[in-house]
Each structure stands twice: as structure tokens, then as C-alpha cells.
Scaffold this motif. Structure first.
Motif, short mmCIF file in Angstrom:
data_model
loop_
_atom_site.label_atom_id
_atom_site.label_comp_id
_atom_site.label_asym_id
_atom_site.label_seq_id
_atom_site.Cartn_x
_atom_site.Cartn_y
_atom_site.Cartn_z
N LEU A 141 0.81 -1.21 0.00
CA LEU A 141 0.00 0.00 0.00
C LEU A 141 0.85 1.27 0.00
N ASN B 46 -7.07 6.85 -3.31
CA ASN B 46 -6.87 7.73 -2.16
C ASN B 46 -5.69 8.67 -2.34
N LYS B 47 -4.74 8.26 -3.20
CA LYS B 47 -3.54 9.05 -3.39
C LYS B 47 -3.63 10.00 -4.58
N GLN C 235 -11.96 -2.26 -2.43
CA GLN C 235 -11.50 -1.57 -1.23
C GLN C 235 -10.69 -2.52 -0.36
N SER D 277 -3.83 3.79 -6.48
CA SER D 277 -4.52 4.06 -5.22
C SER D 277 -5.34 5.33 -5.41
N THR E 33 -8.60 1.72 1.90
CA THR E 33 -7.93 2.23 0.70
C THR E 33 -8.67 1.76 -0.54
#
Length: 382
Positions: free
Chosen positions: A37, A312-313, A290, A310, A297
Motif C-alpha cells: 500500500l 486515495n492518493k 476496497q 490508489s 484504501t
């Protein structure tokens, strides 16, 4: 020496079977995909997304949604269950409120909770409550009503052409036992749970078995980090996600999963652990899912080359006036677009960030701060 070697081989086989947790044919191809991750790439909105649009959800002062419990996107509608009153709100794709369903004639909700869950079935919105199932058309009119329906929570089967696939969740088994099957095709069992696995509780959300076309489906086994890819003839392959040892959970430790409280206690004291993969969705060439840990994430796996993003990033930038919308758990797709959610107070954060960056936020975004309801964000991955 030979005895030691044989003992080693025996133990290796035993341990491999023990950690496998799923029993299925060795003929199924297994594709292992390693995920670290911390090393996943993200980038900026302008680098990763296109066709970005913000859609405020309409309605009057009596139609306010404090927080979204469930959301689905159909070809013609947006369906939302509010967290506060469990009412169902039906919008068109432009965010105009078509109807709010706050009661069903002949039904008295338990604990004043009208609906627990909504799903899209054949383009229609289907809402579930305690012993309740209601099918609505795009105008919010009732097409079908069942006041004595056993609430299932999620779909337990999908059909690919003329083949039906049934999913058996550990959570549906009796205490200290497992269901008869993990995955069944018509009357044939394809996947079983290892009887040494005593898990009777899963922390997962979303459907555990999904259909993306008449040719392709996916069956998710959350605690095993595995997803079975399906076609009308059976299992085409097993996708196995491999995480670093420090992130994996010893699922043979039954005490972790004995109760909801024991699970959350474990997670609180082991914040680097990944307990499951869940909420799988197909978006174009991507499989969205997820990863559940102390911080969930969102992952986008490109099935053509196994590249991973990702979500989220992916950071807001000047192109979207620093409006942050990828940190929330709510995410849906209609196959063409991905949908996320922001709230009016997020606009204030974007204003502050834009000010720090010496950037003027556009007027139409400023208007979003006046919205009474959450704002739907629609976009595409490049």
C-alpha cells in the motif's frame, strides 16, 4: 536426512493448505498480484481524471440528507438512503429530486428504520427493510411490494447467460460452522471454505458477487484476499492479492472474529493489519475494490496489465480548484463514470487551499457551498 526432508515437505504442504482457507480445483489458474500500500502510485486529478463534474443533490428544507448510508446509480436515477431517517431519495442524473419515500403503506418499520439497503436490479431501484422489499420505477412509483420478505442484505447470486452462480458467506453459517459452499454454479460446488477456518463474522461492504456483463462476473472472498473471476462455464481464474507479512492477518485465530467488538479491538491494537478486500466493482478495464484496514484504501486494478492505482492518493490540484473528493468511502460506478461524494463544508476547505496556493476558486464551485445536501462528483479514469 531423507526423513527430515520428507517431514519438511509434509509440513510445507500442510501449512500451505492451512493458509489457503479456500478449497477449489487445482485446474483454476491463480494469478498472484502483490500489493504494498505504501508504494502504490497516485498523482493529481489532472494526471488521472477527465470529465469531472459536480452535481448538487436537490430538494427543499424537508429533504435534507445529513449523511449517506447507501447510494446506487441506475441508467436513469440516483438512489440514496439517508443515514438519519433511512428514507429513500430518488433523483434524476442531474441531481433533481424526483421523490422522497418516507413510508410504505401497510408497513410499520421496526425501530423507525424504513430501509436498510438499496440495490440496482435490471435498471430499477430495489429497497430492502426489515421483512420488506419494494421495487421502484424511475419516477419513484412502486412496481412491486413484499411486506413479508426476509432481508438478505446483499445479492447471493448472479446469472451469466443461462448459468447461475450462488455465493455462500461465512457470516450466513451457523455458529462455529461454515456454509455448505463458498461458490456454487447451478448445482455444482466450485469453492468450499476450509473446515479449519472458523470465521463466522466478516467486516465487508458491497456485494460479494457481482456481474459486469453476460460473460464476466466476480466473486469476492474478503478475508482470504481472493477474487474469483467467472464466466458462463465456471471459474476462469482466481486473483490472489498478496500483502506484506506485517499487513496480513492470521485468520486461524478465531478470537479475532468471535464478535464485532473483538474484531474492532484487534484492529485498534493492530492498525497496520489488512482484514479483507471488499466492495468490488467493474469500471471499463479496471476492477475497483476496497482494502479494509485501519484506513480503508480504494484500489483500481487495470485488468489488462495489472497496474494498480490508489485512488486515495489522487490529490486535488488547480484543475479542480483543490476540491477534495477521493478520501470518502462512498464510491459507485455505472460502467462509464465513477461517482464520489463531497459535502458543502468541503468547498470551504477548497477555498482555503486555493487561497494558500494563490488561486481563485471558480464561481460555480463557490455556489456549491450553499447546497443543503451532499454533492455528487462524477468523473472518468484516464
Amino acid at each position: 536426512m531423507r526423513k527430515i526432508l520428507l517431514l519438511f515437505l509434509f509440513l510445507s504442504t500442510f501449512l500451505s493448505a492451512y493458509s489457503q482457507r479456500l478449497i477449489y480445483s487445482s485446474d483454476y489458474p491463480v494469478e498472484k498480484i502483490r500489493i504494498i500500500l505504501e508504494q502504490l502510485r497516485g498523482g493529481t486529478v489532472s494526471e488521472n481524471l477527465t470529465d469531472l463534474e459536480y452535481i448538487p443533490l436537490g430538494g427543499g428544507k424537508n429533504d435534507i440528507i445529513d449523511f449517506i448510508s447507501n447510494i446506487i446509480i441506475t441508467p436513469n436515477n440516483i438512489g440514496i438512503i439517508s443515514n438519519s431517517n433511512q428514507n429513500l431519495y430518488i433523483y434524476d442524473l442531474k441531481g433533481n429530486l424526483i421523490k422522497r419515500i418516507s413510508e410504505i403503506e401497510g408497513f410499520k418499520p421496526k425501530n423507525k428504520v424504513l430501509f436498510y439497503n438499496i440495490q440496482q436490479e435490471k435498471g430499477k431501484i430495489v429497497a430492502y427493510g426489515d421483512k420488506l422489499k419494494v421495487v421502484f420505477n424511475e419516477k419513484g412509483e412502486i412496481l412491486e411490494k413484499n411486506l413479508d420478505y426476509k432481508y438478505m442484505g446483499t445479492k447471493t447470486f448472479v446469472s451469466l447467460q443461462d448459468t447461475k452462480f450462488y455465493y455462500g458467506s461465512p457470516s450466513t453459517g451457523k455458529k462455529d460452522s461454515l456454509p455448505e459452499y463458498g461458490l456454487k454454479m447451478n448445482d455444482s460446488i466450485l469453492v468450499r471454505y476450509d473446515p479449519r477456518d472458523t470465521i463466522g463474522f466478516m467486516f465487508a461492504n458491497g456485494d460479494e458477487i457481482i456481474k459486469t456483463s453476460e460473460e464476466i462476473g466476480f466473486s469476492v472472498f474478503p478475508n482470504t484476499y481472493r477474487i474469483a473471476q467467472l464466466n458462463p462455464k465456471g471459474v476462469s481464474k482466481i486473483i490472489q492479492f498478496v500483502f506484506p507479512y506485517k499487513n496480513t492477518v492470521d485468520t486461524s485465530n478465531y478470537d479475532i472474529y468471535k464478535t464485532v467488538q473483538s474484531y474492532f479491538n484487534f484492529m485498534e491494537n493492530n492498525r497496520d493489519k489488512i482484514t479483507s478486500i471488499t466492495d468490488a466493482k467493474r469500471y471499463k478495464q479496471y476492477l475497483l475494490f476496497q482494502v479494509i484496514g485501519s484506513t480503508p484504501t480504494r484500489i483500481a486494478l487495470n485488468l489488462t496489465n495489472n497496474e494498480i492505482i490508489s485512488l486515495n492518493k489522487i490529490l486535488p490540484d488547480k484543475s479542480n480548484d483543490f476540491m477534495e473528493f477521493l478520501g470518502y468511502n462512498d464510491m459507485e460506478t455505472d460502467g462509464e463514470y465513477i461517482y464520489s461524494i463531497i459535502y458543502p463544508n468541503d468547498v470551504a476547505k477548497a477555498k482555503e487551499k486555493s487561497k494558500i496556493e494563490g488561486h481563485s476558486i471558480r464561481k460555480e464551485y463557490l455556489q456549491l457551498e450553499k447546497s443543503l445536501n451532499p454533492i455528487l462528483v462524477r468523473y472518468k479514469l484516464k
